[in-house]
Motif scaffolding. Sequence first.
Motif, PDB file in Angstrom:
ATOM      1  N   GLU A 261     -61.634 -32.289   1.829  1.00  0.00           N
ATOM      2  CA  GLU A 261     -60.748 -31.382   1.107  1.00  0.00           C
ATOM      3  C   GLU A 261     -61.534 -30.319   0.374  1.00  0.00           C
ATOM      4  O   GLU A 261     -61.128 -29.145   0.354  1.00  0.00           O
ATOM      5  CB  GLU A 261     -59.858 -32.151   0.133  1.00  0.00           C
ATOM      6  N   GLY A 264     -62.496 -27.765   2.839  1.00  0.00           N
ATOM      7  CA  GLY A 264     -61.354 -26.961   3.246  1.00  0.00           C
ATOM      8  C   GLY A 264     -60.932 -25.979   2.168  1.00  0.00           C
ATOM      9  O   GLY A 264     -60.582 -24.832   2.455  1.00  0.00           O
ATOM     10  N   ARG A 265     -60.966 -26.421   0.924  1.00  0.00           N
ATOM     11  CA  ARG A 265     -60.608 -25.525  -0.182  1.00  0.00           C
ATOM     12  C   ARG A 265     -61.550 -24.336  -0.253  1.00  0.00           C
ATOM     13  O   ARG A 265     -61.135 -23.195  -0.476  1.00  0.00           O
ATOM     14  CB  ARG A 265     -60.646 -26.277  -1.505  1.00  0.00           C
ATOM     15  N   LYS A 268     -60.773 -21.846   2.540  1.00  0.00           N
ATOM     16  CA  LYS A 268     -59.556 -21.082   2.325  1.00  0.00           C
ATOM     17  C   LYS A 268     -59.685 -20.123   1.141  1.00  0.00           C
ATOM     18  O   LYS A 268     -59.236 -18.978   1.211  1.00  0.00           O
ATOM     19  CB  LYS A 268     -58.373 -22.028   2.088  1.00  0.00           C
ATOM     20  N   LEU A 287     -56.794 -27.290   8.224  1.00  0.00           N
ATOM     21  CA  LEU A 287     -56.921 -26.082   7.420  1.00  0.00           C
ATOM     22  C   LEU A 287     -55.592 -25.331   7.306  1.00  0.00           C
ATOM     23  O   LEU A 287     -55.313 -24.701   6.278  1.00  0.00           O
ATOM     24  CB  LEU A 287     -57.990 -25.160   8.017  1.00  0.00           C
ATOM     25  N   ALA A 290     -52.904 -26.279   4.321  1.00  0.00           N
ATOM     26  CA  ALA A 290     -53.201 -26.009   2.915  1.00  0.00           C
ATOM     27  C   ALA A 290     -51.947 -25.542   2.172  1.00  0.00           C
ATOM     28  O   ALA A 290     -51.104 -24.835   2.720  1.00  0.00           O
ATOM     29  CB  ALA A 290     -54.298 -24.949   2.803  1.00  0.00           C
ATOM     30  N   VAL A 301     -56.136 -23.542  -3.474  1.00  0.00           N
ATOM     31  CA  VAL A 301     -55.259 -24.293  -2.579  1.00  0.00           C
ATOM     32  C   VAL A 301     -55.562 -25.775  -2.733  1.00  0.00           C
ATOM     33  O   VAL A 301     -56.557 -26.166  -3.347  1.00  0.00           O
ATOM     34  CB  VAL A 301     -55.454 -23.871  -1.104  1.00  0.00           C
ATOM     35  N   TYR A 302     -54.696 -26.592  -2.191  1.00  0.00           N
ATOM     36  CA  TYR A 302     -54.942 -28.030  -2.124  1.00  0.00           C
ATOM     37  C   TYR A 302     -54.386 -28.538  -0.809  1.00  0.00           C
ATOM     38  O   TYR A 302     -53.554 -27.895  -0.168  1.00  0.00           O
ATOM     39  CB  TYR A 302     -54.324 -28.755  -3.322  1.00  0.00           C
ATOM     40  N   PHE A 303     -54.837 -29.710  -0.414  1.00  0.00           N
ATOM     41  CA  PHE A 303     -54.358 -30.351   0.811  1.00  0.00           C
ATOM     42  C   PHE A 303     -53.567 -31.609   0.437  1.00  0.00           C
ATOM     43  O   PHE A 303     -52.351 -31.594   0.372  1.00  0.00           O
ATOM     44  CB  PHE A 303     -55.528 -30.641   1.744  1.00  0.00           C
ATOM     45  N   CYS A 328     -53.786 -27.447  -8.209  1.00  0.00           N
ATOM     46  CA  CYS A 328     -54.936 -27.824  -7.385  1.00  0.00           C
ATOM     47  C   CYS A 328     -55.978 -28.615  -8.162  1.00  0.00           C
ATOM     48  O   CYS A 328     -56.847 -29.260  -7.578  1.00  0.00           O
ATOM     49  CB  CYS A 328     -55.578 -26.578  -6.773  1.00  0.00           C
TER      50      CYS A 328
END
Length: 362
Positions: A261, A264-265, A268, A287, A290, A301-303, A328
């Motif tokens: 995560e 990925g954050r 993004k 991705l 998100a 952002v967050y997942f 987030c």
Amino acid sequence: MASPGSMSLDGLSSCSSSDSEFHGENAEDLSFSELDAIPEFLMPCAHQLKSLQLDHNSITVLPRSIAMFKNLITLDLSNNQMSHLSSELCSLSFLRTLSAKNNLLDTESIPKDFGSLQALEILNFSGNGFIDVPIQITELSRLRSLYMGQNCLKSLPSEVKHLTRLQNLYLGGNQLSGIPAEVGQLQNLACLVLCDNQLQSLPPTLVSLRRLQSLSLHNNCLSTLPPEIVSLNLVELSLRNNPLIMKFVQEMVHNPPSLLELSGRTIKSEKVKYSHHDLPGNLLHYLESAHRCVNPKCKGVYFSARVEHVKFVDFCGKYRIPLMQYLCSPQCTAAHPSVQASESDTDDDDSASQKIRKVLLG
């Protein structure tokens, strides 16, 4: 001056039923007198009385002799062991206030002609055994206050819409799971008490109650409110001990984001370019999943590692209601966003605000 027996119903609205009106020869207080009937010594002066208090006695049945008190304006039968009201009660054509709370009354206890008490303005049947609201009550066209709390009511009839002068409706402490849409037709309603029931939803027609000032909904099963409720100009709103509130005050645990995560954050937030040539399909799908942080000042952002946050939003300018939103990071606030917005991102602020509004109203 007209005699008591010739008083017209049209003149009742200008009469006051304050305590100062009833004194001396036109009032009798026999509360806490260990009575099981109306005493005989009252009969010679029965027609003179305007107020009669028989509360806190042991009267099981309202006797037929009540018809002799034809000029009564106020009658208190509370806290007896009364299980039946005689039909002679309906002959009291000037009766404006009737209190029979904390007895053993139910629907079968009410005379069939109870609706003929057209002068009645205040009716208190709280603390009895009513399973439903007797239909005769909905025929009381002058009724301003109806108290039926602490009964066993399971439903409210749609005919309640006929009580167009009703200002106070107390139904707390029953077994109501819903209320009919017709309640929205009570245009003069100022106070609606529905606390301590089993309500799961409210009709959107409540938006029509433009004079409503106090709405008590605590200790129910409400998980949502109709969006229309925000247009009411309420002074008091009680929502405590409902699922929609309780879930906001439970302990909220934040799970730290995984390395996946965090990566990925970063991709993004920093707008790192990538394509299907660079990453396997499962990472591309990840991705794309998100979620934008709802903090309008944050561009993070967050997942899956989101933070549940309660924000209290001004409602009607008089009090605040809780709004659940997902951030987030636990440290993400308007003053200190986790990811600072750039000038090119300001156009996106409106979408974040709309998202918050949707959570609140939708």
